[in-house]
Design an enzyme around this catalytic site. Structure first.
Site, PDB file in Angstrom:
ATOM      1  N   ASP A   1       0.833  -1.198   0.000  1.00  0.00           N
ATOM      2  CA  ASP A   1       0.000   0.000   0.000  1.00  0.00           C
ATOM      3  C   ASP A   1       0.873   1.254   0.000  1.00  0.00           C
ATOM      4  O   ASP A   1       0.601   2.227  -0.723  1.00  0.00           O
ATOM      5  CB  ASP A   1      -0.915  -0.028   1.223  1.00  0.00           C
TER       6      ASP A   1
ATOM      7  N   GLU B   1      -2.131  -5.124  -3.706  1.00  0.00           N
ATOM      8  CA  GLU B   1      -1.107  -4.404  -2.955  1.00  0.00           C
ATOM      9  C   GLU B   1      -0.060  -5.352  -2.382  1.00  0.00           C
ATOM     10  O   GLU B   1       1.140  -5.003  -2.327  1.00  0.00           O
ATOM     11  CB  GLU B   1      -1.761  -3.598  -1.842  1.00  0.00           C
TER      12      GLU B   1
ATOM     13  N   ASP C   1      -6.519  -5.955  -1.628  1.00  0.00           N
ATOM     14  CA  ASP C   1      -5.419  -6.300  -0.721  1.00  0.00           C
ATOM     15  C   ASP C   1      -4.370  -7.162  -1.418  1.00  0.00           C
ATOM     16  O   ASP C   1      -3.163  -6.967  -1.224  1.00  0.00           O
ATOM     17  CB  ASP C   1      -5.963  -7.032   0.505  1.00  0.00           C
TER      18      ASP C   1
END
Length: 239
Positions: free
Chosen positions: A64, A135, A132
């Site tokens: 991220d 990332e 998710d």
């Protein structure tokens, strides 16, 4: 910087750190580099529902930040906008929605390792999970090959939304806030109506209301996404 992971016991067994051949080939084509530490990449694709010692959460945390830096650097170099406009575009380009959309476009979904229940509950199409994993893969690439390679991957993967001007228009919630102020109304009021489904595939329902005007309701895979969708619907109905 090389990430190393020892074999770890789990429920009396030794966990495999090898990738499936098809996944190994996929990652090589996706990133342009053969995986060195297969355990690292396996971790990036593993959801917590499998109950293994390591899943993608730590790599997602790292990825991220790498993604945010790569996009911020790109915008600073190529976009001649002011800080507010740059932040607006950054927020959209690194959003869960954008990450999940690109995970679908890049055909990452078949390689995500989900537990049976999570898969049955629709986890393979969850924006939360797909975003998710996207990332986490960036985090793994950063650890294995360094920032320059991770940045180059981000620029290839994000080329379409960047070229399309994603984030150039105001965020729906900001647009609604300004609309309400411009029409001498109180600020929009967001209310969480319902939260349904398991944690890994939850659906949120939110209503937004502006006094004296009306309200709109929408759903999303997170409370924030549902609020955004509700604001967008309100502007379509009343703006």
């Amino acid at each position: 910087m090389v990430y190393r992971r020892a074999l770890e016991p789990h429920r009396g067994h030794v966990l495999s750190t090898e990738l499936e051949p098809a996944t190994r080939q996929f990652l090589t084509e996706l990133t342009g580099h053969s995986p060195r530490n297969e355990g690292l990449w396996r971790e990036a694709l593993t959801h917590g529902s499998l109950g293994e010692a390591r899943d993608y959460q730590r790599l997602e945390f790292l990825g991220d930040r790498v993604l945010g830096l790569a996009i911020a650097e790109w915008l600073h170099t190529d976009a001649g906008a002011n800080e507010g406009k740059l932040s607006q575009r950054l927020n959209v380009l690194v959003s869960r929605e954008t990450c999940a959309s690109l995970a679908r476009v890049l055909a990452i979904v078949p390689h995500i390792r989900l537990g049976k229940q999570a898969r049955d509950d629709g986890g393979a199409d969850s924006d939360n999970i797909l975003g998710d994993v996207m990332e986490a893969l960036i985090g793994a690439l950063f650890l294995e090959r360094g920032y320059d390679v991770a940045r180059d991957f981000v620029r290839r993967a994000w080329a379409a939304p960047m070229a399309a001007g994603a984030g150039q228009r105001k965020h729906p919630k900001a647009a609604l806030q300004e609309w309400a102020a411009g029409n001498r109304r109180k600020p929009p009021l967001y209310t969480l109506v319902a939260r349904e489904g398991p944690d890994h595939a939850a659906t949120f329902t939110v209503t937004v209301a502006v006094g004296g005007v009306g309200e709109a309701t929408a759903r999303g895979s997170s409370k924030q996404d549902a609020e955004t969708a509700a604001a967008r619907q309100f502007m379509q109905d009343f703006g």
